[in-house]
Design a protein around this motif. Structure first.
Motif, PDB file in Angstrom:
ATOM      1  N   ARG A 289      37.141 -45.772  26.103  1.00  0.00           N
ATOM      2  CA  ARG A 289      36.608 -45.558  27.391  1.00  0.00           C
ATOM      3  C   ARG A 289      36.460 -44.201  27.861  1.00  0.00           C
ATOM      4  O   ARG A 289      37.362 -43.225  27.426  1.00  0.00           O
ATOM      5  N   GLU A 295      41.850 -40.407  37.376  1.00  0.00           N
ATOM      6  CA  GLU A 295      42.856 -40.024  36.242  1.00  0.00           C
ATOM      7  C   GLU A 295      42.740 -38.800  35.902  1.00  0.00           C
ATOM      8  O   GLU A 295      43.689 -38.025  35.278  1.00  0.00           O
ATOM      9  N   THR A 304      46.960 -46.749  33.889  1.00  0.00           N
ATOM     10  CA  THR A 304      47.448 -47.875  34.025  1.00  0.00           C
ATOM     11  C   THR A 304      46.752 -49.120  33.428  1.00  0.00           C
ATOM     12  O   THR A 304      47.133 -50.282  33.512  1.00  0.00           O
ATOM     13  N   THR A 305      45.589 -48.786  32.767  1.00  0.00           N
ATOM     14  CA  THR A 305      45.105 -49.813  31.994  1.00  0.00           C
ATOM     15  C   THR A 305      45.506 -50.290  30.767  1.00  0.00           C
ATOM     16  O   THR A 305      44.949 -51.230  30.312  1.00  0.00           O
ATOM     17  N   VAL A 338      45.024 -52.259  24.878  1.00  0.00           N
ATOM     18  CA  VAL A 338      45.149 -53.305  26.022  1.00  0.00           C
ATOM     19  C   VAL A 338      45.338 -54.661  25.746  1.00  0.00           C
ATOM     20  O   VAL A 338      45.114 -55.094  24.529  1.00  0.00           O
TER      21      VAL A 338
END
Length: 342
Positions: A289, A295, A304-305, A338
């Motif tokens: 991404r 950020e 944090t993702t 993730v």
């Protein structure tokens, strides 16, 4: 010597899955009509005493067949008529509904094989003219079908995936998944123009042969300079030609399998984890991404993702341990791990 003029090629026609095969749909209708007609003939024959032939007074089997067919297809001519109450009730309560059902079957057949197909061709031509933001998959063999399954698992709608292949069996399999399909040669400019490659958001090339895959890539890049193209090659020597042809990503399944096997020698769970990362069906998955505005200026480790692994800045990769990852900038691309459980 006169020059040969080649007539212009008509655009390919997109297709989608139909509800029933043509032979099965027609066969079911024929069986239904014959069954209804046979039932009416049988009842009229066993109850022929309730019929009167105004021509010769005798009701033969031929007369029964004639009377039944005329009664089902029209309102009758009156030369043969039911005279008993039972015969009249049968004609009123059974033959009349059979007439309605037969007419509906004929109308339904005309609709399915004339009107509906004409409508479907028109509808697909409209879709073809407005096709945009789709994914083109050139080649629906073993690798291509796996790629399509994974794309659908990741949330892509089957109707947003266009499969191009020369094999009718592959086309039928892709159509069964709900994809839009086009039977044709993806190395041809016209074929890729028919699937509006210039409006696609991505392309996957899995032709099964390296030379064909490279030629497809070259054709696609010529028509769509900005579309991301992922190509599968099986020979390591063809990785550079594939990139030179315009491939954004080149994947060698043989080399990747070798990496997995080598990793398995160092640890029994390494290959399992890498496979987990590659599929959306695992516990974790790789994600790419753009950096979020909030950020900017923060280190990659502060996101944090997910778990940040690498950034791409100006086309160059930097790992989480390199100084460039200490402060994210606008335009950076983040590769992270993730959790799929979320």
């Amino acid at each position: 010597m006169a020059a040969t003029v080649t007539p212009p090629r008509l655009p390919g026609t997109l297709k989608r899955k139909s509800s029933l095969p043509v032979w099965l749909a027609i066969g079911l209708r024929v069986v239904a009509v014959l069954a209804l007609v046979g039932l009416a003939i049988a009842v009229h024959w066993f109850d022929r005493e309730g019929l009167r032939d105004n021509y010769d007074g005798q009701v033969s089997f031929v007369d029964v067949v004639y009377f039944t067919m005329i009664s089902i297809t029209t309102t009758g001519y009156g030369d043969i008529a039911p005279v008993s109450e039972r015969a009249r009730l049968f004609d009123a309560l059974v033959v009349t509904p059979i007439r309605v059902f037969v007419v509906l079957l004929f109308i339904g057949t005309a609709y399915n094989f004339v009107l509906k197909r004409t409508w479907e061709r028109w509808r697909m031509s409209v879709i073809q003219r407005t096709l945009t933001g789709h994914i083109v998959v050139a080649g629906y063999g073993e690798t291509g079908s796996e790629a399509v399954d994974e794309l659908i698992a990741r949330g892509e709608k089957p109707g947003d995936i266009v499969v191009v292949d020369t094999d009718p069996h592959h086309i039928a399999a892709a159509k069964a998944c709900g994809c839009i399909v086009l039977e044709g040669d993806a190395t041809r400019d016209q074929t890729l123009s028919d699937v509006r490659i210039d409006q696609a958001k991505a392309m996957v090339v899995t032709a099964g042969r390296d030379d064909t895959s490279i030629l497809i890539t070259l054709t696609a890049r010529h028509l769509a300079p900005d579309v991301p193209i992922s190509v599968v090659v099986r020979n390591e020597d063809n990785e550079f030609p594939a990139r030179a042809a315009g491939a954004t990503t080149v994947i060698n399944p043989v080399s990747f399998a070798g990496l997995l096997l080598a990793g398995a020698c160092k640890g029994s769970h390494l290959a399992d984890y890498l496979t987990d990362l590659a599929s959306i069906r695992g516990r974790v998955a790789l994600s790419e991404r753009a950096v979020a505005p909030a950020e900017t200026g923060k280190p990659l480790s502060a996101i944090t993702t997910g778990l940040g692994l690498r950034i791409y800045r100006d086309g160059k990769p930097y790992s989480f341990a390199e100084p460039e990852a200490g402060a994210l900038k606008d335009g950076d691309l983040i590769v992270e791990i993730v959790s799929t459980r979320e």
